[in-house]
Design an enzyme around this catalytic site. Structure first.
Site, short mmCIF file in Angstrom:
data_model
loop_
_atom_site.label_atom_id
_atom_site.label_comp_id
_atom_site.label_asym_id
_atom_site.label_seq_id
_atom_site.Cartn_x
_atom_site.Cartn_y
_atom_site.Cartn_z
N ALA A 1 37.44 33.82 40.98
CA ALA A 1 36.25 33.97 40.13
C ALA A 1 36.08 35.43 39.71
CB ALA A 1 35.01 33.48 40.88
N LYS A 2 36.88 36.30 40.28
CA LYS A 2 36.88 37.74 39.93
C LYS A 2 35.47 38.28 39.85
CE LYS A 2 41.42 37.34 37.81
NZ LYS A 2 41.60 35.87 37.91
N ARG A 3 34.75 38.11 40.95
CA ARG A 3 33.36 38.56 41.00
C ARG A 3 33.27 40.04 41.32
NH1 ARG A 3 31.74 34.23 38.29
NH2 ARG A 3 31.15 32.45 39.55
#
Ligand code: OMP
Length: 261
Positions: free
Chosen positions: A87-89
Protein backbone atom coordinates in the site's frame (compact mmCIF):
# COMPACT_ATOMS: atom_id res chain seq x y z
CA UNK A 1 7.37 -14.34 16.83
CA UNK A 2 8.69 -11.39 14.83
CA UNK A 3 7.61 -10.90 11.22
CA UNK A 4 11.05 -11.79 9.90
CA UNK A 5 11.16 -14.95 12.04
CA UNK A 6 7.80 -15.94 10.54
CA UNK A 7 9.08 -15.19 7.02
CA UNK A 8 12.30 -17.14 7.57
CA UNK A 9 10.39 -20.11 9.00
CA UNK A 10 8.06 -20.19 6.00
CA UNK A 11 10.91 -19.77 3.48
CA UNK A 12 12.79 -22.71 5.00
CA UNK A 13 9.76 -24.94 5.48
CA UNK A 14 8.54 -24.61 1.93
CA UNK A 15 11.98 -23.97 0.41
CA UNK A 16 10.78 -20.92 -1.46
CA UNK A 17 11.66 -17.25 -1.84
CA UNK A 18 8.76 -16.64 -4.21
CA UNK A 19 6.15 -14.10 -3.21
CA UNK A 20 3.04 -14.33 -5.36
CA UNK A 21 1.72 -10.87 -6.17
CA UNK A 22 -2.05 -10.44 -6.06
CA UNK A 23 -2.59 -7.58 -8.50
CA UNK A 24 -6.03 -7.90 -10.08
CA UNK A 25 -5.38 -5.69 -13.11
CA UNK A 26 -8.70 -4.82 -14.73
CA UNK A 27 -7.41 -6.06 -18.11
CA UNK A 28 -6.77 -9.53 -16.66
CA UNK A 29 -10.16 -10.06 -15.03
CA UNK A 30 -12.86 -12.24 -16.51
CA UNK A 31 -15.38 -9.84 -15.03
CA UNK A 32 -14.59 -6.15 -14.39
CA UNK A 33 -15.87 -5.99 -10.81
CA UNK A 34 -14.80 -6.46 -7.20
CA UNK A 35 -16.07 -10.03 -7.41
CA UNK A 36 -13.92 -10.52 -10.54
CA UNK A 37 -10.90 -9.22 -8.58
CA UNK A 38 -11.61 -11.67 -5.76
CA UNK A 39 -11.94 -14.64 -8.14
CA UNK A 40 -8.72 -13.64 -9.89
CA UNK A 41 -6.86 -13.77 -6.55
CA UNK A 42 -8.58 -16.97 -5.45
CA UNK A 43 -7.12 -18.63 -8.53
CA UNK A 44 -3.59 -17.47 -7.59
CA UNK A 45 -3.48 -18.63 -3.99
CA UNK A 46 -1.55 -21.88 -4.02
CA UNK A 47 1.05 -23.61 -1.93
CA UNK A 48 4.45 -22.85 -3.48
CA UNK A 49 4.46 -19.26 -2.28
CA UNK A 50 6.65 -18.19 0.61
CA UNK A 51 4.39 -15.14 0.93
CA UNK A 52 1.58 -13.26 -0.81
CA UNK A 53 1.56 -9.58 -1.72
CA UNK A 54 -1.85 -8.09 -2.48
CA UNK A 55 -1.56 -4.58 -3.88
CA UNK A 56 -4.32 -2.47 -2.32
CA UNK A 57 -4.61 -0.19 -5.37
CA UNK A 58 -6.33 -2.78 -7.51
CA UNK A 59 -8.97 -3.40 -4.83
CA UNK A 60 -9.47 0.26 -3.89
CA UNK A 61 -10.28 0.90 -7.55
CA UNK A 62 -13.60 -0.91 -6.96
CA UNK A 63 -14.57 1.25 -3.96
CA UNK A 64 -16.12 -0.30 -0.87
CA UNK A 65 -16.88 -3.56 -2.70
CA UNK A 66 -13.20 -3.71 -3.67
CA UNK A 67 -12.11 -3.25 -0.07
CA UNK A 68 -14.41 -6.08 0.91
CA UNK A 69 -12.89 -8.22 -1.86
CA UNK A 70 -9.45 -7.47 -0.39
CA UNK A 71 -10.63 -8.61 3.04
CA UNK A 72 -12.12 -11.80 1.60
CA UNK A 73 -8.90 -12.43 -0.34
CA UNK A 74 -6.81 -12.04 2.81
CA UNK A 75 -9.02 -14.55 4.59
CA UNK A 76 -8.16 -17.19 1.97
CA UNK A 77 -4.48 -17.07 2.92
CA UNK A 78 -3.50 -19.64 5.56
CA UNK A 79 -2.29 -18.05 8.82
CA UNK A 80 1.24 -19.45 8.57
CA UNK A 81 1.88 -17.67 5.27
CA UNK A 82 3.21 -14.12 5.65
CA UNK A 83 1.28 -11.36 3.93
CA UNK A 84 2.83 -8.21 2.52
CA UNK A 85 0.18 -5.55 2.13
CA UNK A 86 1.45 -3.43 -0.72
CA UNK A 87 0.00 0.00 0.00
CA UNK A 88 3.15 2.18 0.12
CA UNK A 89 1.89 4.12 3.10
CA UNK A 90 3.68 6.83 5.07
CA UNK A 91 2.41 10.19 6.32
CA UNK A 92 2.75 12.42 9.36
CA UNK A 93 2.81 10.31 12.52
CA UNK A 94 -0.86 10.65 13.51
CA UNK A 95 -2.06 9.71 10.02
CA UNK A 96 0.40 6.82 9.76
CA UNK A 97 -1.07 5.62 13.05
CA UNK A 98 -4.45 5.19 11.32
CA UNK A 99 -2.83 3.51 8.31
CA UNK A 100 -1.06 1.09 10.66
CA UNK A 101 -4.34 0.26 12.44
CA UNK A 102 -5.94 -0.39 9.07
CA UNK A 103 -3.15 -2.68 7.84
CA UNK A 104 -2.29 -4.56 11.02
CA UNK A 105 -5.50 -4.61 13.07
CA UNK A 106 -8.42 -4.25 10.64
CA UNK A 107 -6.87 -6.23 7.77
CA UNK A 108 -4.58 -8.33 10.02
CA UNK A 109 -1.67 -8.23 7.55
CA UNK A 110 1.81 -9.18 8.78
CA UNK A 111 3.72 -6.49 6.94
CA UNK A 112 3.30 -3.43 4.77
CA UNK A 113 5.26 -1.43 2.21
CA UNK A 114 5.97 2.15 3.30
CA UNK A 115 7.64 5.27 1.98
CA UNK A 116 10.59 6.73 3.89
CA UNK A 117 10.16 10.26 2.62
CA UNK A 118 8.26 11.64 5.60
CA UNK A 119 11.05 10.41 7.86
CA UNK A 120 11.22 8.45 11.09
CA UNK A 121 8.09 9.83 12.81
CA UNK A 122 6.05 8.85 9.75
CA UNK A 123 7.34 5.27 9.99
CA UNK A 124 7.20 4.75 13.76
CA UNK A 125 3.51 3.76 13.91
CA UNK A 126 4.27 0.87 11.53
CA UNK A 127 7.49 -0.12 13.30
CA UNK A 128 6.36 -0.02 16.93
CA UNK A 129 4.92 -3.56 16.96
CA UNK A 130 7.83 -6.03 16.80
CA UNK A 131 5.56 -8.75 15.40
CA UNK A 132 4.85 -6.71 12.24
CA UNK A 133 7.24 -5.96 9.41
CA UNK A 134 7.74 -2.81 7.35
CA UNK A 135 9.22 -2.87 3.86
CA UNK A 136 10.75 0.56 3.38
CA UNK A 137 11.04 1.79 -0.21
CA UNK A 138 14.77 2.09 -0.84
CA UNK A 139 15.52 1.69 -4.57
CA UNK A 140 12.32 0.90 -6.43
CA UNK A 141 12.13 -1.09 -9.66
CA UNK A 142 10.74 1.61 -11.95
CA UNK A 143 12.89 3.77 -14.28
CA UNK A 144 11.82 6.91 -12.37
CA UNK A 145 13.56 5.60 -9.26
CA UNK A 146 16.65 7.34 -10.66
CA UNK A 147 14.98 10.78 -10.39
CA UNK A 148 15.20 11.15 -6.62
CA UNK A 149 16.31 7.89 -4.99
CA UNK A 150 19.65 7.84 -6.83
CA UNK A 151 20.61 11.48 -6.16
CA UNK A 152 24.16 11.81 -4.96
CA UNK A 153 24.53 13.30 -1.50
CA UNK A 154 27.43 15.61 -0.54
CA UNK A 155 29.01 12.55 1.12
CA UNK A 156 29.18 10.95 -2.33
CA UNK A 157 26.70 8.19 -1.53
CA UNK A 158 23.36 7.83 -3.29
CA UNK A 159 20.23 8.79 -1.38
CA UNK A 160 18.90 5.21 -1.44
CA UNK A 161 21.96 4.02 0.45
CA UNK A 162 21.50 6.74 3.04
CA UNK A 163 17.85 5.65 3.43
CA UNK A 164 18.95 2.04 3.89
CA UNK A 165 21.47 2.93 6.59
CA UNK A 166 19.13 5.34 8.36
CA UNK A 167 16.45 2.70 8.41
CA UNK A 168 18.55 0.18 10.30
CA UNK A 169 20.77 2.48 12.30
CA UNK A 170 17.95 4.69 13.54
CA UNK A 171 14.31 4.13 12.51
CA UNK A 172 14.04 0.38 13.02
CA UNK A 173 16.80 0.14 15.59
CA UNK A 174 14.52 -0.92 18.43
CA UNK A 175 12.93 -4.04 16.91
CA UNK A 176 14.95 -4.54 13.70
CA UNK A 177 11.62 -5.22 12.00
CA UNK A 178 12.21 -3.48 8.68
CA UNK A 179 13.15 -4.85 5.30
CA UNK A 180 14.04 -2.86 2.18
CA UNK A 181 12.32 -2.65 -1.19
CA UNK A 182 15.19 -3.01 -3.64
CA UNK A 183 14.06 -3.62 -7.21
CA UNK A 184 15.55 -6.54 -9.11
CA UNK A 185 15.96 -4.19 -12.08
CA UNK A 186 19.00 -2.37 -10.64
CA UNK A 187 21.56 -4.92 -9.58
CA UNK A 188 24.30 -2.32 -9.10
CA UNK A 189 22.22 -0.57 -6.44
CA UNK A 190 21.32 -3.94 -4.94
CA UNK A 191 24.98 -4.92 -4.69
CA UNK A 192 25.83 -1.66 -2.88
CA UNK A 193 22.95 -2.04 -0.43
CA UNK A 194 23.84 -5.68 0.27
CA UNK A 195 27.47 -4.71 0.92
CA UNK A 196 26.34 -2.09 3.45
CA UNK A 197 23.69 -4.29 5.10
CA UNK A 198 24.59 -7.98 4.86
CA UNK A 199 21.74 -9.26 7.04
CA UNK A 200 18.64 -7.36 6.00
CA UNK A 201 15.76 -8.84 3.98
CA UNK A 202 15.05 -7.33 0.55
CA UNK A 203 11.67 -7.28 -1.18
CA UNK A 204 12.74 -7.31 -4.80
CA UNK A 205 10.06 -6.83 -7.44
CA UNK A 206 10.87 -6.53 -11.12
CA UNK A 207 11.15 -10.14 -12.28
CA UNK A 208 8.79 -11.05 -15.12
CA UNK A 209 6.88 -8.14 -16.67
CA UNK A 210 9.49 -5.51 -15.72
CA UNK A 211 12.38 -7.45 -17.21
CA UNK A 212 14.65 -7.85 -14.16
CA UNK A 213 17.47 -10.38 -14.39
CA UNK A 214 16.80 -13.11 -11.83
CA UNK A 215 20.26 -14.68 -11.97
CA UNK A 216 22.06 -11.37 -11.47
CA UNK A 217 19.71 -10.24 -8.72
CA UNK A 218 20.22 -13.47 -6.78
CA UNK A 219 23.96 -13.34 -7.33
CA UNK A 220 24.32 -9.93 -5.68
CA UNK A 221 21.32 -9.89 -3.39
CA UNK A 222 21.22 -13.24 -1.62
CA UNK A 223 22.64 -13.35 1.87
CA UNK A 224 25.39 -15.74 2.88
CA UNK A 225 22.72 -18.12 4.24
CA UNK A 226 20.95 -18.33 0.87
CA UNK A 227 17.97 -16.32 2.14
CA UNK A 228 17.38 -12.57 2.41
CA UNK A 229 15.47 -11.83 -0.80
CA UNK A 230 11.76 -12.20 -1.23
CA UNK A 231 10.87 -12.02 -4.91
CA UNK A 232 7.35 -10.77 -5.62
CA UNK A 233 6.07 -11.64 -9.08
CA UNK A 234 2.59 -10.59 -10.21
CA UNK A 235 1.94 -10.45 -13.98
CA UNK A 236 4.72 -12.96 -14.71
CA UNK A 237 2.52 -15.51 -12.94
CA UNK A 238 -1.03 -14.24 -13.38
CA UNK A 239 -0.73 -13.83 -17.15
CA UNK A 240 0.63 -17.34 -17.70
CA UNK A 241 -1.72 -19.89 -19.18
CA UNK A 242 -1.27 -22.00 -16.07
CA UNK A 243 -0.39 -19.68 -13.16
CA UNK A 244 0.16 -22.50 -10.67
CA UNK A 245 2.62 -24.20 -13.00
CA UNK A 246 4.36 -20.86 -13.63
CA UNK A 247 4.71 -20.21 -9.89
CA UNK A 248 6.28 -23.65 -9.51
CA UNK A 249 8.62 -22.91 -12.41
CA UNK A 250 9.74 -19.63 -10.82
CA UNK A 251 10.31 -21.29 -7.47
CA UNK A 252 12.38 -24.04 -9.10
CA UNK A 253 14.41 -21.51 -11.10
CA UNK A 254 15.12 -19.45 -7.99
CA UNK A 255 16.14 -22.55 -6.05
CA UNK A 256 18.40 -23.83 -8.83
CA UNK A 257 20.21 -20.47 -8.87
CA UNK A 258 20.50 -20.51 -5.08
CA UNK A 259 21.97 -24.00 -5.18
CA UNK A 260 24.46 -23.14 -7.93
CA UNK A 261 25.83 -20.17 -6.04
P1 OMP B 1 4.74 -7.19 -11.71
O1 OMP B 1 5.67 -6.29 -12.44
O2 OMP B 1 3.48 -7.49 -12.45
O3 OMP B 1 5.42 -8.41 -11.17
O4 OMP B 1 4.21 -6.35 -10.43
C1 OMP B 1 5.08 -5.77 -9.52
C2 OMP B 1 4.36 -5.45 -8.24
O5 OMP B 1 5.33 -4.99 -7.29
C3 OMP B 1 3.32 -4.33 -8.34
O6 OMP B 1 2.32 -4.56 -7.37
C4 OMP B 1 4.10 -3.09 -7.97
O7 OMP B 1 3.27 -2.08 -7.43
C5 OMP B 1 5.07 -3.64 -6.91
N1 OMP B 1 6.35 -2.94 -6.80
C6 OMP B 1 7.13 -2.70 -7.91
O8 OMP B 1 6.81 -3.13 -9.03
N2 OMP B 1 8.28 -1.99 -7.78
C7 OMP B 1 8.74 -1.52 -6.59
O9 OMP B 1 9.81 -0.95 -6.54
C8 OMP B 1 7.98 -1.78 -5.44
C9 OMP B 1 6.85 -2.55 -5.54
C10 OMP B 1 6.28 -3.04 -4.28
O10 OMP B 1 6.36 -2.30 -3.28
O11 OMP B 1 5.87 -4.17 -4.19
Amino acid sequence: MSFFEKLTKRAKEIDSLLCVGLDPHKSELQEDSAEGAFRFCQHLIEDVACAFKPNAAFFEAYGSAGWEALQRTLQLIPKEIPIVLDAKRGDIGSTSEAYATSAFSTLACDSITASPYLGGDGLQPFLKDASRGVWVLCKTSNPGSQDIQALELPTGEPLYLHVAKLCFGTWAKEHQNAGLVVGATDVDAMEKIRAALPDVWFLSPGIGAQGGDLAKALKVGLREDGLGILLPISRGISKAENPKKMAETFRAEINALRAAR
